[in-house]
Motif scaffolding. Structure first.
Motif, PDB file in Angstrom:
ATOM      1  N   ARG A 123      10.213   0.983   5.270  1.00 33.07           N
ATOM      2  CA  ARG A 123      11.151   1.492   6.260  1.00 33.07           C
ATOM      3  C   ARG A 123      11.613   0.369   7.190  1.00 33.07           C
ATOM      4  O   ARG A 123      12.783   0.302   7.568  1.00 33.07           O
TER       5      ARG A 123
ATOM      6  N   MET B 211      15.433  -5.244  -2.726  1.00 34.89           N
ATOM      7  CA  MET B 211      14.606  -5.444  -3.917  1.00 34.89           C
ATOM      8  C   MET B 211      13.118  -5.457  -3.571  1.00 34.89           C
ATOM      9  O   MET B 211      12.319  -4.862  -4.277  1.00 34.89           O
ATOM     10  N   LEU B 212      12.781  -6.140  -2.473  1.00 35.64           N
ATOM     11  CA  LEU B 212      11.362  -6.220  -2.110  1.00 35.64           C
ATOM     12  C   LEU B 212      10.787  -4.845  -1.799  1.00 35.64           C
ATOM     13  O   LEU B 212       9.618  -4.563  -2.092  1.00 35.64           O
TER      14      LEU B 212
ATOM     15  N   LEU C 212      11.667  -2.953   6.437  1.00 33.48           N
ATOM     16  CA  LEU C 212      12.500  -3.888   5.670  1.00 33.48           C
ATOM     17  C   LEU C 212      13.928  -3.380   5.544  1.00 33.48           C
ATOM     18  O   LEU C 212      14.881  -4.142   5.566  1.00 33.48           O
TER      19      LEU C 212
ATOM     20  N   ASP D  61      11.174  -2.262  -3.170  1.00 33.99           N
ATOM     21  CA  ASP D  61      10.932  -1.482  -4.385  1.00 33.99           C
ATOM     22  C   ASP D  61       9.701  -1.980  -5.142  1.00 33.99           C
ATOM     23  O   ASP D  61       9.278  -1.372  -6.128  1.00 33.99           O
ATOM     24  N   VAL D  62       9.123  -3.070  -4.683  1.00 29.42           N
ATOM     25  CA  VAL D  62       8.012  -3.692  -5.407  1.00 29.42           C
ATOM     26  C   VAL D  62       6.706  -2.991  -5.044  1.00 29.42           C
ATOM     27  O   VAL D  62       6.475  -2.686  -3.875  1.00 29.42           O
ATOM     28  N   PRO D  63       5.823  -2.733  -6.035  1.00 26.02           N
ATOM     29  CA  PRO D  63       4.556  -2.059  -5.720  1.00 26.02           C
ATOM     30  C   PRO D  63       3.752  -2.885  -4.725  1.00 26.02           C
ATOM     31  O   PRO D  63       3.806  -4.112  -4.740  1.00 26.02           O
ATOM     32  N   GLY D  64       3.028  -2.196  -3.875  1.00 29.47           N
ATOM     33  CA  GLY D  64       2.157  -2.897  -2.941  1.00 29.47           C
ATOM     34  C   GLY D  64       2.718  -2.917  -1.541  1.00 29.47           C
ATOM     35  O   GLY D  64       2.114  -3.460  -0.631  1.00 29.47           O
ATOM     36  N   ILE D  65       3.869  -2.334  -1.362  1.00 30.64           N
ATOM     37  CA  ILE D  65       4.460  -2.326  -0.025  1.00 30.64           C
ATOM     38  C   ILE D  65       4.248  -0.940   0.581  1.00 30.64           C
ATOM     39  O   ILE D  65       4.421   0.078  -0.094  1.00 30.64           O
ATOM     40  N   SER D  66       3.826  -0.903   1.841  1.00 33.24           N
ATOM     41  CA  SER D  66       3.531   0.389   2.457  1.00 33.24           C
ATOM     42  C   SER D  66       4.825   1.110   2.814  1.00 33.24           C
ATOM     43  O   SER D  66       5.887   0.506   2.932  1.00 33.24           O
TER      44      SER D  66
ATOM     45  N   GLU E 127       5.637   2.325   5.603  1.00 33.78           N
ATOM     46  CA  GLU E 127       6.106   1.873   6.901  1.00 33.78           C
ATOM     47  C   GLU E 127       6.841   0.537   6.795  1.00 33.78           C
ATOM     48  O   GLU E 127       7.894   0.327   7.398  1.00 33.78           O
ATOM     49  N   GLU E 128       6.268  -0.344   5.980  1.00 38.88           N
ATOM     50  CA  GLU E 128       6.861  -1.657   5.794  1.00 38.88           C
ATOM     51  C   GLU E 128       8.206  -1.535   5.066  1.00 38.88           C
ATOM     52  O   GLU E 128       9.158  -2.251   5.355  1.00 38.88           O
TER      53      GLU E 128
END
Lengths: 500, 500
Positions: free
Chosen positions: B229, B216-217, B231, B219-224, B226-227
């Motif tokens: 991938r 779920m995280l 997670l 899919d949240v806007p604001g995540i790069s 790379e991050e």
């Protein structure tokens, strides 16, 4: 080594595993989209970066976006009914499932499994997990800018020690606030710290773990008779349907399962239900008397009293009586949450978000509110509806249809439905109330109001109606199937008592 | 008010609710029985009272007492087989259920429900919850005095904020140490803090919650990118049956459920299995190659490497490679727990509790040890058996029969079976190994040893055998029914993805 040589060529792995020292620093807050309206974007302090990313306003080649805050009865029923040909749906909630609350009390003692009463949102509205512009975000809502049509959110990451929560913004075309309410404590000291509410699956899990822990601990050598009696004293505060149903389930559990599976301590366990007024005050007098008699017969002690203070091992009542307890469940109704209180929107007399007859928040364009967090504005002359699943569901259904209608008429986009004719306002018709009281007995009150006339009945047939009615209302076939299976196995094998 | 007046007379309520100021102080540590052998009894410091209560030695008019430490495969199979006409059974364990470990990996991704693989001890041996002298105590074992035939225990109260743990002692006539083993970390830094093992239901729950949170995280806007991938990179360390089965389940979950229900992030999720040697080393070469091919086909990246350091967001391998991860599952075998190590008993070459051919601890009268915590003494000339459910179960069964035989011959009481003829020693016959690798495929290796000859097969038929074999071995009809139902619903509706 063959498998390893073959695999080393898989290109995907290269993207994941990097040789040392070429690994760039992880930039957690890289923004996808910066909001030009946000002045803090370029003033981020390095220790606690608050850069905002999010979903920008929809473009003309995209569908208009309906943003739903909350995933309770109201929000989920709305999402289910939204026409995803017209709208993209974005849901923001700290939990990814809806709880089938009327059956939650049954999960505390193992009559039903937890998962049988939880419905993932992706099943309720499949577009959420598939459509390119629809999303579910695991987050809290933290702010609202109705002028710019933007919601502030903050991710829920509480259990991931590798990731800090971050903020993001979502632009909406239509916003539906369906955040529900929170349990009332009336400012009584110690309630939040010591009592367990019964509103989420995690609460039911906590009750179950504590109940089983107390049953086991009370059997261990070295515990005094008095302490054993305290540990096994289950106190329920609040005599509404939730409190009564939980007391009934608990006494069923004691009569059928504790006597068999915790034979050593069975004589020490007791249930007390404390209510300041009358239990089940919304029900017919006759039903109320019946419930009182049946609960007493099942060993539930009904006490009229007002709680003054809650301490870790005992409650103090207004008259000074001390009630030692091992498990305390608090269910005295609900009121607006701090976030709802903080919103600068018109309010209903009870402090809920005030809505008009079409469930709109009048002062804020394109904002609607449904469920326990909303109430009719005084100007509508309508009474605030009770905080019931039934009300929330009906409002969600009505609003989904209304939004679909608006969308079809070309008013889906922000600020385009100002003067649109909305048609029939929302009218609530009460279908009746039900409550189970244990021992295969339930109450069914089909009167439309407390003063109205109509059928009311109690007993086994009501219990059967209660079960059937809820079974047919469980949202998915999967859970309908599981609830039926759970009931059947509880009947055959007894309740599950593993503490996991 | 009628109901209240009626109820006020209920006498039981008086015992629970006391008027203020007449409430005597709760004496938590009131002892039932003081042990005269315990010198600390009367030297209790007031702040942390350590008074011992417990079960004293059995009297001649009572049944002899079998005390079982642990509730795994070995202990539970033993309890199931004990003749409760001859013995009272007391079980001491920090969990009140047995875990059906071979199916635990399936619960992490929702193929099976958690409760389907947990069996309450009271169902395995009903006397535990009913017979007057039989008990289950939710406690850790903390010490052992073999001269006086006494076990020290400490209650598990971790989640009850209203009660401190307390100590008690149990005298035994026969003691069975079946405490299992704990996951090996080889002293690698950060494993305990950052990795999740897969040995208890709580571990599987943690894996599931984290996996769904990361899905779920991401899919949240604001995540790069790379991050995201990172997670969604699930890393499994250890290529034994548990690691392989978990990887297989995970890739099934990704192929069937993530692609459908998390369509936005499906291309970011990957599974990597890291093993220092060969995967499934106990299996036939041909099966191993088959498994390697199948896992690779399902998208599991097999990497040969040795982990050097585990950090919150990445693993460092021996060759310096950095592997960022969002979920890390550790399954590299098991070794003796600190309590087992601390016991002053003879040990097997591997540091387990040393037993003779009859599973007795030779130097301690009436003490036996079975399951993963025990191993043959060097003097027996026998190799230590692998830490498998199969071995533990067979030992439990053998020892139950042996104890029943001893009891029938009048040697049930402490120190009365010294020179008894015990009959046939324990002989382990390996029935074969099984492992599922996802996509309706499994391995079945029916050879009796790594070098032996015999049938070995792989594929759908094996998978069918795998499911049937485990289904018939699930202990209760209730859970057998639930496992079958879970499999059927997963097949029809997909896996459950609610995060509760």
């Amino acid at each position: 080594m063959a498998w390893f040589r073959n695999l080393i060529q898989v290109s995907a792995i290269r993207a994941l595993i990097k040789p040392r020292n070429t690994h760039p620093p992880l930039s957690l807050y890289t923004s996808l989209t910066h909001f030009s309206t946000d002045p803090t974007t370029h003033q981020t302090p390095p220790t606690n970066p608050i850069q905002y990313s999010g979903l920008p306003p929809t473009k003309s080649n995209e569908k208009p976006r309906v943003v739903v805050l909350g995933s309770g009865w109201a929000g989920c029923r709305l999402m289910k009914g939204i026409d995803t040909e017209i709208y993209d749906v974005v849901c923001v909630s700290p939990r990814n499932h809806m709880v089938f609350t009327p059956l939650l009390a049954s999960t505390c003692v193992g009559t039903l499994e937890f998962r049988s009463v939880a419905e993932p949102i992706g099943r309720i509205q499949p577009a959420i997990s598939r459509a390119p512009g629809s999303y579910f975000f695991l987050a809290h809502s933290t702010g609202l800018d109705t002028d710019n049509h933007v919601v502030d959110c903050r991710t829920v990451t509480d259990e991931a020690n590798t990731l800090d929560p971050w903020n993001f913004k979502i632009s909406y075309d239509k916003l539906i606030i369906a955040l529900g309410a929170q349990a009332l404590t009336f400012g009584i000291r110690g309630v939040t710290e010591n009592a367990i509410f019964l509103r989420e699956v995690s609460h039911a899990q906590e009750i179950r773990r504590k109940l089983l822990l107390n049953l086991m601990l009370s059997d261990v050598p070295g515990i005094s008779e008095e302490e054993k009696r305290r540990l096994l004293h289950c106190v329920v505060v609040g005599g509404g349907p939730t409190g009564v149903e939980f007391s009934g389930e608990l006494s069923d559990f004691i009569i059928r399962d504790v006597h068999q599976r915790y034979a050593h301590v069975k004589d020490y366990i007791h249930v007390t239900l404390i209510e300041a007024n009358e239990i089940l005050s919304s029900f017919d007098d006759r039903l109320r008397r019946y419930a009182t008699k049946q609960l007493t017969k099942s060993g539930v002690h009904l006490v009229r009293g007002i709680v003054k203070d809650v301490q870790p091992q005992k409650i103090i009542l207004n008259d000074g009586t001390e009630v030692p307890y091992g498990l305390l469940v608090w269910s005295t109704g609900v009121g607006p949450s701090p976030f709802v209180k903080s919103l600068e929107l018109p309010k209903s007399p009870e402090g809920r978000i005030g809505v008009d007859e079409w469930l709109r928040v009048p002062s804020a364009q394109d904002v609607f509110s449904i469920g326990d967090c909303s109430g009719f504005l005084e100007s509508t002359g309508r009474p605030t509806l009770p905080a019931l699943a039934q009300v929330a569901e009906r409002e969600g259904k009505y609003l989904a249809n209304l939004l679909n209608k608006i969308g079809k008429a070309g008013g889906g986009r922000a600020n385009t439905a100002k003067d649109m004719e909305l048609g029939d306002p929302f009218v609530y018709k009460h279908l009746g109330s039900m409550a189970t009281i244990g021992r295969y007995k339930a109450l069914v009150d089909l009167r439309q109001s407390k003063e109205g006339k109509g059928l009311s009945m109690a007993g086994f047939v009501s219990w059967f109606i209660w079960r059937s009615a809820y079974l047919t209302r469980v949202i998915s076939w999967r859970n309908r199937f599981y609830v039926a299976i759970n009931w059947a196995t509880t009947f055959v094998f007894g309740r599950d008592i593993s503490r996991i």
